[in-house]
Every structure is written in C-alpha cells, then in structure tokens.
Design a protein around this motif. Structure first.
Motif, mmCIF file in Angstrom:
data_model
loop_
_atom_site.group_PDB
_atom_site.id
_atom_site.type_symbol
_atom_site.label_atom_id
_atom_site.label_comp_id
_atom_site.label_asym_id
_atom_site.label_seq_id
_atom_site.Cartn_x
_atom_site.Cartn_y
_atom_site.Cartn_z
ATOM 1 N N HIS A 54 0.815 -1.226 0.000
ATOM 2 C CA HIS A 54 0.000 0.000 0.000
ATOM 3 C C HIS A 54 0.846 1.272 0.000
ATOM 4 C CE1 HIS A 54 0.839 -0.800 4.242
ATOM 5 N NE2 HIS A 54 0.601 0.488 4.492
ATOM 6 N N GLU A 55 2.097 1.158 -0.441
ATOM 7 C CA GLU A 55 2.927 2.349 -0.633
ATOM 8 C C GLU A 55 3.449 2.326 -2.064
ATOM 9 O OE1 GLU A 55 4.584 3.079 3.927
ATOM 10 O OE2 GLU A 55 5.954 2.277 2.419
ATOM 11 N N GLY A 56 2.522 2.432 -3.004
ATOM 12 C CA GLY A 56 2.861 2.248 -4.406
ATOM 13 C C GLY A 56 3.132 3.544 -5.146
ATOM 14 N N ALA A 57 3.830 3.390 -6.261
ATOM 15 C CA ALA A 57 4.092 4.507 -7.174
ATOM 16 C C ALA A 57 4.263 3.924 -8.564
ATOM 17 C CB ALA A 57 5.343 5.271 -6.761
ATOM 18 N N GLY A 58 3.759 4.632 -9.564
ATOM 19 C CA GLY A 58 3.876 4.093 -10.914
ATOM 20 C C GLY A 58 3.358 5.041 -11.966
ATOM 21 N N ARG A 84 -4.470 11.404 -16.073
ATOM 22 C CA ARG A 84 -4.419 11.026 -17.478
ATOM 23 C C ARG A 84 -3.478 9.845 -17.680
ATOM 24 N NH1 ARG A 84 -2.638 16.642 -20.023
ATOM 25 N NH2 ARG A 84 -1.177 16.387 -18.275
ATOM 26 N N ILE A 85 -3.707 9.122 -18.739
ATOM 27 C CA ILE A 85 -2.804 8.033 -19.103
ATOM 28 C C ILE A 85 -1.402 8.605 -19.292
ATOM 29 C CG2 ILE A 85 -2.251 6.354 -20.914
ATOM 30 C CD1 ILE A 85 -5.280 6.040 -21.357
ATOM 31 N N GLY A 86 -0.424 7.935 -18.718
ATOM 32 C CA GLY A 86 0.963 8.389 -18.796
ATOM 33 C C GLY A 86 1.423 9.202 -17.616
ATOM 34 N N ASP A 87 0.488 9.625 -16.747
ATOM 35 C CA ASP A 87 0.872 10.391 -15.554
ATOM 36 C C ASP A 87 1.667 9.517 -14.592
ATOM 37 O OD1 ASP A 87 -0.354 12.726 -16.319
ATOM 38 O OD2 ASP A 87 -2.076 12.522 -14.988
ATOM 39 N N LYS A 88 2.664 10.105 -13.962
ATOM 40 C CA LYS A 88 3.281 9.481 -12.798
ATOM 41 C C LYS A 88 2.396 9.770 -11.589
ATOM 42 C CE LYS A 88 8.243 9.185 -13.758
ATOM 43 N NZ LYS A 88 9.597 9.612 -13.297
ATOM 44 N N VAL A 89 2.210 8.751 -10.741
ATOM 45 C CA VAL A 89 1.372 8.924 -9.560
ATOM 46 C C VAL A 89 2.024 8.269 -8.342
ATOM 47 C CG1 VAL A 89 -0.848 9.155 -10.746
ATOM 48 C CG2 VAL A 89 0.021 6.864 -10.195
ATOM 49 N N LEU A 90 1.824 8.900 -7.194
ATOM 50 C CA LEU A 90 2.079 8.288 -5.901
ATOM 51 C C LEU A 90 0.733 7.856 -5.336
ATOM 52 C CD1 LEU A 90 4.623 10.854 -4.385
ATOM 53 C CD2 LEU A 90 5.125 8.723 -5.602
ATOM 54 N N LEU A 91 0.717 6.726 -4.650
ATOM 55 C CA LEU A 91 -0.543 6.162 -4.167
ATOM 56 C C LEU A 91 -0.639 6.266 -2.655
ATOM 57 C CD1 LEU A 91 -0.691 2.934 -6.375
ATOM 58 C CD2 LEU A 91 -1.511 5.247 -6.913
ATOM 59 N N CYS A 125 -7.042 7.341 -4.621
ATOM 60 C CA CYS A 125 -5.742 7.026 -4.001
ATOM 61 C C CYS A 125 -4.590 7.681 -4.738
ATOM 62 C CB CYS A 125 -5.495 5.512 -4.029
ATOM 63 S SG CYS A 125 -6.722 4.509 -3.220
ATOM 64 N N ALA A 126 -4.792 8.028 -5.995
ATOM 65 C CA ALA A 126 -3.689 8.404 -6.880
ATOM 66 C C ALA A 126 -3.454 9.907 -6.877
ATOM 67 C CB ALA A 126 -3.976 7.916 -8.291
ATOM 68 N N ILE A 127 -2.195 10.280 -6.698
ATOM 69 C CA ILE A 127 -1.804 11.684 -6.624
ATOM 70 C C ILE A 127 -0.804 11.960 -7.742
ATOM 71 C CG2 ILE A 127 -0.713 13.434 -5.183
ATOM 72 C CD1 ILE A 127 -1.528 11.345 -2.825
ATOM 73 N N PRO A 128 -1.187 12.722 -8.764
ATOM 74 C CA PRO A 128 -0.250 13.007 -9.862
ATOM 75 C C PRO A 128 0.956 13.801 -9.368
ATOM 76 C CG PRO A 128 -2.512 13.592 -10.452
ATOM 77 C CD PRO A 128 -2.501 13.342 -8.979
ATOM 78 N N VAL A 129 2.117 13.462 -9.902
ATOM 79 C CA VAL A 129 3.357 14.165 -9.554
ATOM 80 C C VAL A 129 4.100 14.496 -10.843
ATOM 81 C CG1 VAL A 129 3.586 13.188 -7.242
ATOM 82 C CG2 VAL A 129 4.511 11.939 -9.204
ATOM 83 N N PRO A 130 5.051 15.432 -10.795
ATOM 84 C CA PRO A 130 5.770 15.822 -12.010
ATOM 85 C C PRO A 130 6.516 14.665 -12.657
ATOM 86 C CG PRO A 130 6.098 17.448 -10.281
ATOM 87 C CD PRO A 130 5.404 16.296 -9.642
ATOM 88 N N ALA A 131 6.727 14.790 -13.952
ATOM 89 C CA ALA A 131 7.365 13.721 -14.723
ATOM 90 C C ALA A 131 8.766 13.406 -14.239
ATOM 91 C CB ALA A 131 7.393 14.100 -16.200
#
Length: 376
Positions: free
Chosen positions: A68-72, A85-92, A158-164
């Motif tokens: 439960h500490e994912g990123a992808g 959006r598709i292709g976004d980096k996210v922290l979960l 759960c998903a939080i977009p972050v910079p590329a």
C-alpha cells in the motif's frame, strides 16, 4: 460479474496462508470500474502494516495481495476519472469516500467507509479486482491499491499526480508511513517553533516525525530507540538529542535534557504499549502526545489516570497523520526536492526478484525502509 477473458495479466506476490511465504504468480484483471485506474507499478514500499496483516495480527483472508505504498505510471483510466491522465506518474495513498462528514472536513483517514475501501479485501460492490488464472477472486483492493503487483487496479482517489521528473523509487513510501510520522507532528500536534518534541521509535515513521519536527523549528528534538544505528540516523536528520532506552531510564533522561520540565509534545511510533506509558510520563503539564505506531487489535495501554488528570495532558490516536493526501503528499515531495526532507536516507532499494531478502531484512530490522523496484 460475468467472467470472460482477462484484459490484463500481471505478476504479483500472493500470500496463501498466514505466516506463509509470498508466492510469485500470475493473476488476471478482468475489468476496470468507472472510478478506477490501472497503474504500472514502478516501486512499492514495504510497511509494517503489511506484515501485521500478513501475520494475522489484523484480520485478512487468503489468498491475498498486499502492498500500500505504491508509485507508478497510469496505463488506463475509468470513464469517471478526470484528474488523472494516461501516462501520468502517480504516488498512491489510501482510499476515502469524499462524501462523509470527516471526508468533507478534510480528515479522510477517518472516513466512514475506511474499512470497506481499504481493508475489506474487495471493491465497494464486493467484487475482486484481481483473480487467479482459474477465475477465483483474490483478497485485494488493499488500501485501494494492492501494489505488491506489477500492475495494480487502483481507486482513483488514491492516486496523486506528480511531475514527470519525480523519482518514484525514492518517494513511493510518502503515501503511508512517511506521511503518518510527518503529519502527526505538523497536523495533529501542530508543532510550533521552539516547542520541545520527543519521538519514541525511530523507524521510518519516527524518522519522518523527526524531519518534520526540524522543519517546524522544534527545539529540542529528542529521539528515543533501542538501536544505536537508528539513533545515529535520527541525529543526522535533525534530532538534537538521542536516548537509548536499553541504556538509560527514558523518563529521567528526558527530564534531564529539558531542565526537569519534560517535553511539551511527543509522538509514539513503535506500537508497543509500554512505550506509550513512558511517553505519557515524559510529558510536562498540559503536554500533548500522539500515537501512530500500528498495534494489534488486542493491545491495551496502562496509564496513571491521576497524573494524566492533574497534569492536564492530552493523548491522541492518529491514523495516516490525519493528512489530506492530495495536498500533503505533494508538499512532502516538494520538501524533498528542496533538501529539507531527505527521505532517501531511509531507503534501501531491492529489485523485486529479491523480494524474499527484502522482507527478511524488514522483519529483522536490518533496513529502515525497504522499497521494491518493479522496473526490471
């Protein structure tokens, strides 16, 4: 739901029995619901809470997929998802309903639907996002993500977009353990410059609390643990004093460091009931303390009620640092980028093929924060 053909096959670490080994196997994803996303997991932190569920200290069912500490990187989005959006980096981080009183008041860790969304092992409608190759449901949706899997079906909240340019391997743990320690200091205790703070337990959560106390301008910052290596790290990250509880009587040592006054604020990050008693005894009059260390459902704490009453002390429970993840996680990432929150010093990265070693090292206390790298 009618089982037809899977839309995605993924490799995952599956627990088939309590205390048993994690098994590397193929699972299938058959559908994506409107408020879900599919994430190609790049990194997953291993949290003590994972181990507690896997060992049965907190109830779960098997077979199950934890993490439960994912990123992808987002692969697909459901039709109702608009902020990703598709292709976004996210922290979960964890999931929450957005509708109940606590969510509306921006305290989503106390969501009315917390158990359903984070630890029931299934979606809101009772279905499983992950299935075996024979079509049987797997206990999943853990914290809305179950990211001990190369591909995860994730509740979009759960998903939080972050910079590329974000380093997902270093920041994957922000969404649970790290925000818990930092949030306890900043959001719950509301630490002010010059206030004295004691942090009991200097694992990943406690060290996050130490770093947050330094950002807040606390003085002194006293770290308490039984491992010298952890205390050395605490000093490097901002603790002004350290106490080895194996070598010193903690309450007396804190009084000595504070001129007999004890501390104004304290954070307990160990989940050990006896430590809570020491923490409360270390508070000055009108002092405030918070527990964030995950404990089993059966643990109880003994306190001296008279001393607690006469001292006007406060003792607070806290989940996930009582943070609003869509704002707090990016803030932590920004502090990291500015060099003020060096969470990378806590992390050891393991290739996912070495997951057995990673879990063994976590269990034995040889690593502060293990992160699995799924990019191979």
């Amino acid at each position: 739901m009618t089982i037809t053909e899977p839309i995605i096959a993924t490799e995952a670490l599956v627990l088939h029995e309590l205390h048993g080994p994690l098994v590397w196997e193929t699972l299938h994803i058959y559908d994506l619901q409107p408020n879900e996303i599919v994430v190609d997991i790049q990194a997953t932190g291993i949290c003590h809470t994972d181990l507690m569920f896997m060992d049965g200290e907190i109830p779960s069912r098997q077979p199950g997929v934890f993490g439960h500490e994912g990123a992808g990187i987002v692969r697909q989005t459901g039709e109702n998802v608009t902020h990703i959006r598709i292709g976004d980096k996210v922290l979960l981080s964890f999931d929450f309903c957005e509708r109940c009183d606590n969510c509306v008041a921006r305290h989503p860790a106390y969501c009315d639907a917390w158990r359903l969304l984070n630890s029931s092992g299934h979606r809101e409608d009772g279905t499983s996002a992950l299935r075996t190759v024979t079509g049987e449901g797997v206990w999943s949706n853990f914290f809305g993500q179950s990211c001990f899997s190369r591909v995860a079906v994730v509740g979009a909240r759960c998903a939080i977009p972050v910079p590329a340019e974000t380093d997902l391997t270093m920041l994957a743990p922000l969404g649970c353990g790290i925000q818990t320690g930092a949030g306890a200091v900043l959001n719950v205790l509301k630490t002010q410059p010059g206030q004295s703070v004691a942090v009991f337990g200097t694992g990943a959560v406690g060290l996050a609390a130490v770093m947050a106390a330094r950002i807040a301008g606390a003085e002194p910052i006293i770290a308490v643990d039984v491992q010298e290596s952890r205390l050395q790290m605490a000093a490097e990250l901002g603790a002004t004093h350290t106490i080895n509880a194996k070598k010193q009587e903690v309450v007396l040592a804190i009084q000595a460091l504070t001129g007999g006054k004890s501390v104004q604020l304290a954070v307990e990050c160990s989940g050990v009931p006896a430590v809570v008693s020491d923490m409360l005894a270390s508070l000055c009059a009108r002092g405030r303390a918070v527990s964030v260390g995950m404990t089993s459902v059966a643990d109880n704490v003994q306190i001296n009620l008279f001393a607690h009453l006469m001292g006007g002390k406060e003792y607070i429970g806290c989940v996930e640092g009582d943070v609003y993840p869509p704002e707090f996680v990016p803030w932590l990432a920004d502090q990291y980028s500015r060099g003020k929150f060096p969470v990378d010093k806590l992390i050891k990265v393991y290739k996912v093929r070495d997951y057995e070693q990673a879990f063994a090292d976590v269990h034995d206390g040889k690593v502060i924060k293990a992160v699995l790298d799924w990019t191979e």
